[in-house]
Design a protein around this motif. Structure first.
Motif, mmCIF file in Angstrom:
data_model
loop_
_atom_site.group_PDB
_atom_site.id
_atom_site.type_symbol
_atom_site.label_atom_id
_atom_site.label_comp_id
_atom_site.label_asym_id
_atom_site.label_seq_id
_atom_site.Cartn_x
_atom_site.Cartn_y
_atom_site.Cartn_z
ATOM 1 N N LEU A 44 25.710 18.887 -33.387
ATOM 2 C CA LEU A 44 24.482 18.685 -32.598
ATOM 3 C C LEU A 44 23.875 20.037 -32.205
ATOM 4 O O LEU A 44 22.658 20.225 -32.259
ATOM 5 C CB LEU A 44 24.767 17.854 -31.348
ATOM 6 C CG LEU A 44 25.075 16.371 -31.582
ATOM 7 C CD1 LEU A 44 25.275 15.644 -30.255
ATOM 8 C CD2 LEU A 44 23.946 15.691 -32.363
ATOM 9 N N ASN A 45 24.734 20.983 -31.825
ATOM 10 C CA ASN A 45 24.221 22.308 -31.460
ATOM 11 C C ASN A 45 23.566 23.006 -32.647
ATOM 12 O O ASN A 45 22.584 23.719 -32.481
ATOM 13 C CB ASN A 45 25.330 23.184 -30.877
ATOM 14 C CG ASN A 45 25.606 22.813 -29.428
ATOM 15 O OD1 ASN A 45 24.748 22.245 -28.755
ATOM 16 N ND2 ASN A 45 26.796 23.132 -28.949
ATOM 17 N N LEU A 46 24.111 22.765 -33.839
ATOM 18 C CA LEU A 46 23.484 23.327 -35.035
ATOM 19 C C LEU A 46 22.068 22.754 -35.192
ATOM 20 O O LEU A 46 21.115 23.490 -35.455
ATOM 21 C CB LEU A 46 24.333 23.012 -36.279
ATOM 22 C CG LEU A 46 23.643 23.294 -37.613
ATOM 23 C CD1 LEU A 46 23.403 24.782 -37.804
ATOM 24 C CD2 LEU A 46 24.454 22.731 -38.778
ATOM 25 N N ILE A 61 23.211 18.793 -44.186
ATOM 26 C CA ILE A 61 22.066 19.381 -43.470
ATOM 27 C C ILE A 61 21.478 20.542 -44.285
ATOM 28 O O ILE A 61 20.266 20.660 -44.434
ATOM 29 C CB ILE A 61 22.486 19.840 -42.051
ATOM 30 C CG1 ILE A 61 22.846 18.616 -41.188
ATOM 31 C CG2 ILE A 61 21.368 20.647 -41.379
ATOM 32 C CD1 ILE A 61 23.567 18.938 -39.882
ATOM 33 N N ALA A 62 22.365 21.370 -44.864
ATOM 34 C CA ALA A 62 21.893 22.485 -45.698
ATOM 35 C C ALA A 62 21.082 21.958 -46.877
ATOM 36 O O ALA A 62 20.046 22.528 -47.248
ATOM 37 C CB ALA A 62 23.088 23.309 -46.198
ATOM 38 N N ARG A 63 21.542 20.868 -47.457
ATOM 39 C CA ARG A 63 20.827 20.277 -48.592
ATOM 40 C C ARG A 63 19.428 19.816 -48.170
ATOM 41 O O ARG A 63 18.454 19.997 -48.895
ATOM 42 C CB ARG A 63 21.635 19.098 -49.134
ATOM 43 C CG ARG A 63 21.038 18.493 -50.368
ATOM 44 C CD ARG A 63 21.949 17.481 -50.986
ATOM 45 N NE ARG A 63 22.371 16.470 -50.013
ATOM 46 C CZ ARG A 63 23.221 15.489 -50.280
ATOM 47 N NH1 ARG A 63 23.764 15.395 -51.465
ATOM 48 N NH2 ARG A 63 23.543 14.616 -49.369
ATOM 49 N N VAL A 109 23.670 27.003 -41.958
ATOM 50 C CA VAL A 109 24.417 25.951 -41.245
ATOM 51 C C VAL A 109 25.790 26.453 -40.789
ATOM 52 O O VAL A 109 26.715 25.676 -40.520
ATOM 53 C CB VAL A 109 24.563 24.673 -42.104
ATOM 54 C CG1 VAL A 109 23.193 24.057 -42.378
ATOM 55 C CG2 VAL A 109 25.286 24.961 -43.421
ATOM 56 N N ASN A 110 25.911 27.789 -40.732
ATOM 57 C CA ASN A 110 27.130 28.442 -40.240
ATOM 58 C C ASN A 110 28.395 28.109 -41.032
ATOM 59 O O ASN A 110 29.457 27.866 -40.461
ATOM 60 C CB ASN A 110 27.366 28.121 -38.749
ATOM 61 C CG ASN A 110 26.168 28.504 -37.895
ATOM 62 O OD1 ASN A 110 25.469 29.459 -38.215
ATOM 63 N ND2 ASN A 110 25.936 27.763 -36.830
ATOM 64 N N VAL A 130 22.120 29.683 -52.576
ATOM 65 C CA VAL A 130 23.081 28.741 -51.994
ATOM 66 C C VAL A 130 23.766 29.385 -50.786
ATOM 67 O O VAL A 130 23.981 28.743 -49.755
ATOM 68 C CB VAL A 130 24.108 28.333 -53.065
ATOM 69 C CG1 VAL A 130 25.298 27.617 -52.448
ATOM 70 C CG2 VAL A 130 23.441 27.452 -54.121
ATOM 71 N N GLU A 131 24.059 30.672 -50.918
ATOM 72 C CA GLU A 131 24.732 31.381 -49.824
ATOM 73 C C GLU A 131 23.858 31.416 -48.566
ATOM 74 O O GLU A 131 24.344 31.260 -47.456
ATOM 75 C CB GLU A 131 25.107 32.811 -50.256
ATOM 76 C CG GLU A 131 26.277 32.883 -51.238
ATOM 77 C CD GLU A 131 25.932 32.390 -52.658
ATOM 78 O OE1 GLU A 131 24.733 32.342 -53.010
ATOM 79 O OE2 GLU A 131 26.872 32.050 -53.414
ATOM 80 N N GLU A 132 22.561 31.600 -48.769
ATOM 81 C CA GLU A 132 21.643 31.603 -47.612
ATOM 82 C C GLU A 132 21.639 30.239 -46.914
ATOM 83 O O GLU A 132 21.625 30.147 -45.686
ATOM 84 C CB GLU A 132 20.214 31.948 -48.053
ATOM 85 C CG GLU A 132 19.990 33.432 -48.278
ATOM 86 C CD GLU A 132 18.668 33.720 -48.991
ATOM 87 O OE1 GLU A 132 18.221 34.869 -48.900
ATOM 88 O OE2 GLU A 132 18.102 32.819 -49.654
ATOM 89 N N LEU A 133 21.648 29.191 -47.740
ATOM 90 C CA LEU A 133 21.653 27.845 -47.158
ATOM 91 C C LEU A 133 22.934 27.619 -46.348
ATOM 92 O O LEU A 133 22.907 27.059 -45.253
ATOM 93 C CB LEU A 133 21.550 26.782 -48.245
ATOM 94 C CG LEU A 133 20.178 26.567 -48.881
ATOM 95 C CD1 LEU A 133 20.267 25.482 -49.950
ATOM 96 C CD2 LEU A 133 19.138 26.182 -47.841
#
Ligand SMILES: Nc1ncnc2c1ncn2[C@@H]1O[C@H](COP(=O)(O)OP(=O)(O)OP(=O)(O)O)[C@@H](O)[C@H]1O
Length: 306
Positions: free
Chosen positions: A178-180, A149-151, A125-126, A118-121
């Protein structure tokens, strides 16, 4: 200059049609989403953008037409849904208030049997790792959209379908989200569909832009070219009214539900300042308007090309 075909096709839709009773929500839509590219689908409310997204996500069945993923028809919906993930407009509705962020992100990792944590996800997404313990109400709209988005990323998708992903967020945080997405496109070589009513954002954010009106795609090409040198009279009107949403061209006309039933010709005929006789009865073919793949479905150019 790189050309469109330098990028490998991930998802390809051919001749998609979706009819609801008498409304043709989507008529003969063909679109290719490529790895490492953002493709914008721009149009006003009711133009059929969300229906295209739902068709591409296989949440609804097309009346006709076909969808190819990596060049193949995928019969197993489960496999398809893993590879093609969707991010919705409303980050408040998409997370369940009674569950933590960890719960929301653990589920797709389990379902898709992914080894990520979960931490990596969250890092992807910062968001800080300690957000895992929080509940959705403790997050801002932008943070929730990052979790959504992470999901989607938990499945390791090839394609991300983002339906108005920032339109419900504060203007000040839209750019960050959007930049992400741009960053993820580059790093993960995702094919991203960016659905929006805001053609100005398509110029900034998307490599390629398609413009939709009355269930049809009327123009497409590199975003810079489509937004700076729009060829279709509808795109021209859309850009003229873009700085002032109150002056949306939609306000000038009949409901799109009616428009979408009218003609066998160009859907825009009734509102077009350059309408010709044949526009009412004959659908205009896609015609190239420059040598870099920018095209418009409009008789103005079809005649010149012939
Ligand atoms: N489930 C449905 N049943 C009947 N008509 C529908 C259904 N879904 C969409 N439509 C109709 O299809 C047309 C296109 O709708 P769609 O939601 O795709 O447009 P949109 O461009 O995404 O608009 P918005 O930005 O408002 O969501 C509209 O005329 C709409 O009323």
């Amino acid at each position: 200059m790189s050309t469109v075909s330098d990028f490998e096709a991930a998802l390809e839709a051919k001749g998609l049609v979706k009819t609801y009773k008498r409304v043709r929500a989507v008529q003969d839509v063909s679109i290719v989403l490529r790895r490492g590219r953002v493709t914008a689908l721009v149009g006003e409310s009711g133009s059929g953008k969300s229906t295209v997204a739902k068709l591409l996500a296989r949440l609804v069945e097309p009346t006709s037409g076909e969808i190819l993923l990596d060049g193949e028809k995928v019969r197993r919906v489960r496999e398809y849904r893993r590879k093609v993930q969707m991010v919705f407009q409303d980050p408040f509705a998409s997370l369940n208030p009674i569950h933590t962020i960890r719960y929301h992100l653990t589920r797709p990792l389990k379902i898709h049997k992914r080894p990520d944590t979960v931490e990596e996800l969250l890092e992807r997404v910062n968001l800080p790792a300690d957000f895992a313990a929080r509940y959705p109400h403790e997050l801002s709209g932008g943070q929730r959209q990052r979790v959504a988005i992470a999901r989607a990323l938990a499945a390791h998708p090839e394609v991300l379908l983002a339906d108005e992903p920032v339109s419900m967020l504060d203007v000040s945080i839209r750019l960050g989200v959007l930049n992400l997405l741009l960053d993820l496109k580059e790093r993960l070589k995702l094919a991203v569909l960016y659905i929006t009513h805001d053609i100005a954002s398509a110029r900034y954010f998307a490599d390629e832009t398609f413009v939709m009106y009355g269930g049809q795609i009327v123009e497409g090409g590199e975003s810079e070219s489509v937004t700076q040198r729009p060829a279709h009279p509808y795109t021209q009107l859309l850009i003229e009214s873009a700085p002032d949403p109150e002056r949306s061209v939609l306000a000038l006309d009949a409901p799109l539900e009616e428009v979408a039933q009218i003609s066998t010709g160009c859907q825009f005929a009734a509102r077009c300042p350059k309408v010709q006789e044949r526009c009412w009865t004959q659908a205009p073919p896609r015609t190239e308007v420059d040598s870099y793949g920018h095209w418009a479905a409009c008789w103005l150019y079809a005649e010149a090309a012939a």
